[in-house]
Design a protein around this motif. Structure first.
Motif, PDB file in Angstrom:
ATOM      1  N   VAL A   1      21.821  17.949  30.357  1.00 29.13           N
ATOM      2  CA  VAL A   1      22.300  18.986  31.278  1.00 29.13           C
ATOM      3  C   VAL A   1      23.746  18.709  31.677  1.00 29.13           C
ATOM      4  CG1 VAL A   1      22.026  19.976  33.583  1.00 29.13           C
ATOM      5  CG2 VAL A   1      20.007  19.553  32.166  1.00 29.13           C
ATOM      6  N   ILE A   2      24.026  17.457  32.038  1.00 27.18           N
ATOM      7  CA  ILE A   2      25.392  17.087  32.416  1.00 27.18           C
ATOM      8  C   ILE A   2      26.353  17.334  31.260  1.00 27.18           C
ATOM      9  CG2 ILE A   2      26.880  15.161  33.085  1.00 27.18           C
ATOM     10  CD1 ILE A   2      24.434  13.969  34.532  1.00 27.18           C
ATOM     11  N   ALA A   3      25.945  16.896  30.048  1.00 30.60           N
ATOM     12  CA  ALA A   3      26.806  17.078  28.873  1.00 30.60           C
ATOM     13  C   ALA A   3      27.024  18.559  28.579  1.00 30.60           C
ATOM     14  CB  ALA A   3      26.182  16.387  27.665  1.00 30.60           C
ATOM     15  N   ALA A   4      25.975  19.376  28.760  1.00 25.56           N
ATOM     16  CA  ALA A   4      26.102  20.809  28.472  1.00 25.56           C
ATOM     17  C   ALA A   4      27.142  21.461  29.381  1.00 25.56           C
ATOM     18  CB  ALA A   4      24.746  21.492  28.637  1.00 25.56           C
ATOM     19  N   VAL A   5      27.117  21.105  30.673  1.00 29.52           N
ATOM     20  CA  VAL A   5      28.086  21.698  31.606  1.00 29.52           C
ATOM     21  C   VAL A   5      29.501  21.224  31.277  1.00 29.52           C
ATOM     22  CG1 VAL A   5      28.800  21.848  34.015  1.00 29.52           C
ATOM     23  CG2 VAL A   5      26.365  21.930  33.432  1.00 29.52           C
ATOM     24  N   VAL A   6      29.649  19.906  31.035  1.00 33.48           N
ATOM     25  CA  VAL A   6      30.975  19.356  30.742  1.00 33.48           C
ATOM     26  C   VAL A   6      31.526  19.949  29.450  1.00 33.48           C
ATOM     27  CG1 VAL A   6      32.239  17.254  30.164  1.00 33.48           C
ATOM     28  CG2 VAL A   6      30.555  17.225  32.002  1.00 33.48           C
ATOM     29  N   VAL A   7      30.671  20.049  28.405  1.00 31.72           N
ATOM     30  CA  VAL A   7      31.114  20.609  27.119  1.00 31.72           C
ATOM     31  C   VAL A   7      31.442  22.095  27.268  1.00 31.72           C
ATOM     32  CG1 VAL A   7      30.359  21.169  24.773  1.00 31.72           C
ATOM     33  CG2 VAL A   7      29.907  18.901  25.728  1.00 31.72           C
ATOM     34  N   PHE A   8      30.659  22.816  28.069  1.00 30.39           N
ATOM     35  CA  PHE A   8      30.950  24.235  28.304  1.00 30.39           C
ATOM     36  C   PHE A   8      32.346  24.402  28.902  1.00 30.39           C
ATOM     37  CE2 PHE A   8      31.158  27.761  31.319  1.00 30.39           C
ATOM     38  CZ  PHE A   8      30.865  28.839  30.493  1.00 30.39           C
ATOM     39  N   TYR A   9      32.655  23.632  29.917  1.00 31.25           N
ATOM     40  CA  TYR A   9      33.982  23.732  30.530  1.00 31.25           C
ATOM     41  C   TYR A   9      35.073  23.351  29.536  1.00 31.25           C
ATOM     42  CZ  TYR A   9      32.909  24.842  35.401  1.00 31.25           C
ATOM     43  OH  TYR A   9      32.533  25.484  36.555  1.00 31.25           O
ATOM     44  N   TRP A  10      34.766  22.366  28.688  1.00 34.17           N
ATOM     45  CA  TRP A  10      35.774  21.870  27.752  1.00 34.17           C
ATOM     46  C   TRP A  10      36.011  22.853  26.610  1.00 34.17           C
ATOM     47  CZ3 TRP A  10      34.758  18.169  23.233  1.00 34.17           C
ATOM     48  CH2 TRP A  10      35.955  17.814  22.619  1.00 34.17           C
ATOM     49  N   LEU A  11      34.911  23.295  25.951  1.00 29.48           N
ATOM     50  CA  LEU A  11      35.054  24.134  24.775  1.00 29.48           C
ATOM     51  C   LEU A  11      35.301  25.597  25.133  1.00 29.48           C
ATOM     52  CD1 LEU A  11      32.289  22.720  22.382  1.00 29.48           C
ATOM     53  CD2 LEU A  11      34.750  22.242  22.381  1.00 29.48           C
ATOM     54  N   VAL A  12      34.571  26.113  26.116  1.00 30.74           N
ATOM     55  CA  VAL A  12      34.666  27.537  26.441  1.00 30.74           C
ATOM     56  C   VAL A  12      35.858  27.833  27.349  1.00 30.74           C
ATOM     57  CG1 VAL A  12      33.464  29.495  27.479  1.00 30.74           C
ATOM     58  CG2 VAL A  12      32.185  27.825  26.137  1.00 30.74           C
ATOM     59  N   LEU A  13      36.068  26.976  28.359  1.00 28.14           N
ATOM     60  CA  LEU A  13      37.137  27.240  29.333  1.00 28.14           C
ATOM     61  C   LEU A  13      38.374  26.372  29.113  1.00 28.14           C
ATOM     62  CD1 LEU A  13      35.006  27.604  32.591  1.00 28.14           C
ATOM     63  CD2 LEU A  13      35.749  29.376  30.990  1.00 28.14           C
ATOM     64  N   GLY A  14      38.276  25.395  28.216  1.00 23.18           N
ATOM     65  CA  GLY A  14      39.426  24.536  27.952  1.00 23.18           C
ATOM     66  C   GLY A  14      39.772  23.602  29.090  1.00 23.18           C
ATOM     67  N   VAL A  15      38.763  23.193  29.866  1.00 22.33           N
ATOM     68  CA  VAL A  15      38.984  22.332  31.031  1.00 22.33           C
ATOM     69  C   VAL A  15      38.247  21.016  30.820  1.00 22.33           C
ATOM     70  CG1 VAL A  15      38.659  22.077  33.519  1.00 22.33           C
ATOM     71  CG2 VAL A  15      39.223  24.311  32.551  1.00 22.33           C
ATOM     72  N   ALA A  16      38.981  19.917  30.848  1.00 23.85           N
ATOM     73  CA  ALA A  16      38.365  18.601  30.724  1.00 23.85           C
ATOM     74  C   ALA A  16      37.938  18.104  32.101  1.00 23.85           C
ATOM     75  CB  ALA A  16      39.340  17.616  30.086  1.00 23.85           C
ATOM     76  N   MET A  17      36.985  17.211  32.123  1.00 23.40           N
ATOM     77  CA  MET A  17      36.502  16.634  33.376  1.00 23.40           C
ATOM     78  C   MET A  17      37.505  15.580  33.831  1.00 23.40           C
ATOM     79  SD  MET A  17      33.763  16.573  35.446  1.00 23.40           S
ATOM     80  CE  MET A  17      32.737  15.482  36.452  1.00 23.40           C
ATOM     81  N   ASP A  18      38.268  15.877  34.876  1.00 24.20           N
ATOM     82  CA  ASP A  18      39.236  14.929  35.403  1.00 24.20           C
ATOM     83  C   ASP A  18      39.283  15.056  36.920  1.00 24.20           C
ATOM     84  OD1 ASP A  18      40.674  17.262  35.910  1.00 24.20           O
ATOM     85  OD2 ASP A  18      41.994  17.010  34.193  1.00 24.20           O
ATOM     86  N   GLU A  19      40.295  14.407  37.533  1.00 24.96           N
ATOM     87  CA  GLU A  19      40.372  14.389  38.990  1.00 24.96           C
ATOM     88  C   GLU A  19      40.632  15.768  39.585  1.00 24.96           C
ATOM     89  OE1 GLU A  19      44.506  13.148  37.456  1.00 24.96           O
ATOM     90  OE2 GLU A  19      42.417  13.026  36.864  1.00 24.96           O
ATOM     91  N   PHE A  20      41.181  16.679  38.770  1.00 27.48           N
ATOM     92  CA  PHE A  20      41.486  18.013  39.280  1.00 27.48           C
ATOM     93  C   PHE A  20      40.308  18.975  39.112  1.00 27.48           C
ATOM     94  CE2 PHE A  20      45.500  16.132  37.723  1.00 27.48           C
ATOM     95  CZ  PHE A  20      46.176  16.056  38.929  1.00 27.48           C
ATOM     96  N   SER A  21      39.572  18.823  38.028  1.00 30.60           N
ATOM     97  CA  SER A  21      38.464  19.740  37.760  1.00 30.60           C
ATOM     98  C   SER A  21      37.132  19.254  38.312  1.00 30.60           C
ATOM     99  CB  SER A  21      38.323  19.957  36.247  1.00 30.60           C
ATOM    100  OG  SER A  21      38.023  18.727  35.593  1.00 30.60           O
ATOM    101  N   ALA A  22      37.007  17.966  38.609  1.00 33.43           N
ATOM    102  CA  ALA A  22      35.720  17.412  39.054  1.00 33.43           C
ATOM    103  C   ALA A  22      35.142  18.119  40.276  1.00 33.43           C
ATOM    104  CB  ALA A  22      35.868  15.913  39.319  1.00 33.43           C
TER     105      ALA A  22
END
Length: 691
Positions: A468-489
């Motif tokens: 579940v965690i990976a699905a949300v993180v990958v969705f933001y990364w691949l679909v929205l182009g947002v990596a999990m960092d201090e700004f997006s967390a």
């Protein structure tokens, strides 16, 4: 507000939790809509080259592309001097008119006009029905993003006021001691009434001062002023109501000294700063001015609310228990398990950016799991208070980003690099303190042949959560182009926790099975409602404390206390000793972000001019702040621990037998670890450079 009213919901849930839930969801939606809009713009560019030109209908040029050049030249030559030139007697006449130059100018203008019309027709022809539909969606998202940016300040003001009123009503503000007697209750709420009245008056005076100054007030500024005034009026009325509604469980008697310890920290800060601004600075609007400055960092304070909300949702899930189950097969002594818990907690702390925020968000989970694993109360409380202290120097801690933004002498890469070594140092010190000086039973782990298969078995229930965690993180990364960092967390973590709650709701069909085998019949709605109900009080207590901490920073800044210190000291050793003392004290009384801003504008230059390396100074600052948060008499992280574990657990932890260290282990252990770490970080490099 605890009595059930409509549809099985309490007054607090209808009037506080529900609005807070909508406001927090709005923050997530508005921040995510910005990511969606960026992706939609990029997709539009991929579908239609030059999409940015197609976002709006082109404006038809006003020039004439079919102008008769010969006629235009003759008309220009026939023109007489204008009125101004005629009055000046032709003094500005530069000589005879050149017909060739006029013709060239008109021909160039005609070509430019024809190019404008060509672009106009080209853009107009490319605006197909598909483009119109697409851009209507894209422009709607753009409007949502713009509205979200504008609404940030108002959302923060509403969250602060709704949650602060809830914290007042539920007696959930952060104080040194909990209320036990009628005297405690009366003194605490009377001083809260005075402080809230002072906040109300200061906000009103700030609004009046803004009008009297003659400055043009926008509608947004007027609304924000009115929100603060209305919010503090509500807070004042709630404190008056609570003052005259003494709960029946309050005991008789009590001492005035204990009663003053039950006064919330924000109240003390408000009375101190309000008295200074009114009596010394002769500016009754002082607190209102500095609270308004809080709006300049509205996104950062909203992120605090999102972190706390995510932490409270984590508390409603099985995830923390399942993670601790991974370590149980090794039969670790409680001391070693506490070290593992604190080191694991450093990762989410690095994303929250402040140890206090993490203690509020996840402290109760860590404490309960350590207690379930057999840790004594004093050890569990010490680990909970320290749970956020080790990770503030790790990537991608937002506090480090703020330091690098305010100080050009350092970069995030350098700070994170040396922060990794500081993390290693504090981890080793915590391990030594726990296992060598603090161990109360033998150190013996289960054989790997037994523990490892059980650990693999315990890993299986965790895998769906990882997915579940990976699905949300990958969705933001691949679909929205947002990596999990201090700004997006801040906006991704609540979505992750909502995803986990949905998974558990589907997996357990509305009930949640605990490790103990008991079934807690909680569905998605009830879990979210419970998490938000806890969040409201915690956010109100924390944000109001942060806001008044900004005001205290204003007192320090306006009173020129820092000017009393020399601008440079001859020796780095004496300068470092002074810096350590100042930074620890600031850590006791200010929130981390406000303290960093104050240090950057005051004592940092003293350190640089005294020969202290900037990176070295900021590593010392971060460790000193953490020591300040763990140091009496304030010890904010211990107060936050008390907040999340409850008064009963704190009272049960007090020991009457044993050594001084054993009776005060929850305070002494973090002090020794961070104190030794600070001495090494502060003076170790000076020894090295002195060689």
């Amino acid at each position: 507000m605890e009595k059930r009213t409509v549809a099985g919901r309490s007054g607090q849930e209808w009037l506080s939790s529900l609005p807070a839930c909508f406001l927090l969801l709005a923050v997530v939606i508005f921040s995510t809509s910005s990511d969606i809009h960026n992706k939609v713009l990029q997709l539009g560019q991929d579908l239609w080259s030059g999409y940015y030109q197609l976002r709006f209908d082109p404006v038809q040029p006003t020039c004439n592309p079919a102008i008769n050049v010969d006629a235009a030249v003759q008309q220009r030559l026939a023109q007489k001097p204008s009125g101004d030139d005629a009055l000046l007697g032709g003094l500005l006449d530069s000589g005879p008119v050149d017909p060739k130059a006029i013709r060239a100018s008109i021909e160039n203008a005609k070509k430019a006009c024809q190019a404008q019309f060509a672009d106009y027709r080209s853009i107009q022809s490319r605006i197909t029905p598909g483009v119109k539909v697409y851009r209507s969606v894209e422009l709607f998202i753009a409007d949502v993003v713009a509205f979200g940016l504008t609404a940030q300040r108002y959302i923060l003001a509403l969250i602060v006021m709704v949650c602060a009123a809830t914290a007042t009503f539920t007696r959930h503000h952060i104080a040194m001691r909990g209320m036990e007697t009628r005297l405690d209750y009366t003194v605490s709420h009377f001083l809260q009434f005075l402080a809230n009245s002072m906040l109300l008056m200061s906000s009103y005076m700030y609004r009046k001062m803004s009008h009297d100054s003659g400055a043009i007030m926008t509608t947004g500024q007027e609304v924000l002023h009115d929100l603060w005034i209305g919010g503090f009026l509500l807070l004042t009325l709630v404190s008056v109501y609570k003052l005259f509604r003494v709960p029946s469980e309050m005991k008789e008697g009590g001492s005035l000294m204990h009663a003053f310890l039950t006064v919330p920290l924000y109240t003390t800060m408000c009375l101190v700063s309000g008295s200074y601004f009114s009596l010394v600075a002769h500016n009754a609007a002082g607190i209102g001015i500095y609270l308004d400055k809080m709006m300049e960092l509205s996104d950062m304070f909203l992120n605090v609310g999102l972190y706390v909300w995510a932490g409270m949702m984590l508390k409603q899930t099985r995830l923390a228990s399942l993670v601790f189950n991974l370590f149980r097969p090794w039969k670790m002594p409680p001391e070693l398990l506490a070290v593992v818990a604190v080191m694991v907690a450093s990762v989410p702390t690095a994303y929250t950016g402040a140890s206090g925020i993490f203690v509020i968000a996840a402290g109760s989970v860590i404490y309960s799991e350590l207690r379930n694993a057999g840790a004594r109360r004093q050890l569990a409380l010490a680990a909970t208070a320290m749970s956020g202290s080790l990770g503030v120097v790790l990537r991608p801690c937002l506090l480090v980003v703020v330091i690098a933004y305010l100080n050009r002498q350092v970069t995030t890469d350098n700070l994170y690099h040396w922060g990794g070594w500081v993390f290693l140092l504090t981890s080793v010190l915590f391990l030594l303190m726990s296992m060598v000086f603090n161990r109360q039973r033998g150190f013996k782990l289960a054989p790997a042949s037994e523990a490892f298969p059980e650990m693999i078995t315990a890993l299986r229930p965790v895998i769906p959560y990882i997915l579940v965690i990976a699905a949300v993180v990958v969705f933001y990364w691949l679909v929205l182009g947002v990596a999990m960092d201090e700004f997006s967390a801040p906006r991704i973590l609540p979505v992750i926790m909502l995803g986990i709650l949905v998974y558990e709701h589907v997996r357990f069909k509305g009930s949640r099975e605990h490790v103990s085998g008991e079934i807690d019949h909680k569905g998605l709605e009830q879990s979210l409602r419970s998490a938000t109900t806890e969040t409201t009080s915690e956010i109100g207590a924390l944000l109001l404390l942060f806001g008044l901490s900004v005001s205290i920073g204003g007192v320090i800044e306006r009173s020129d206390v820092m000017s009393m210190f020399p601008q440079a000291l001859g020796s780095p050793w004496s300068a470092m000793l002074l810096m350590v003392a100042i930074l620890v004290v600031l850590g006791m009384i200010m929130d981390p972000f406000g303290a960093v801003i104050l240090v950057s504008s005051t004592v940092a230059s003293i350190a640089y001019d005294s020969g202290i390396n900037p990176i070295h100074f900021w590593m010392v600052t971060l460790v000193a702040f953490e020591l300040g948060y763990l140091s009496p008499p304030v010890a904010l992280n211990h107060l936050l621990t008390r907040q999340v574990v409850g008064e009963d657990e704190m009272n049960a932890s007090y020991l009457k037998e044993g050594t001084f260290y054993q009776r005060h282990e929850r305070v002494m252990m973090p002090l020794l670890v961070m104190g030794v770490a600070l001495l090494i970080v502060a003076f170790g490099p000076l020894f090295y450079y002195a060689r």
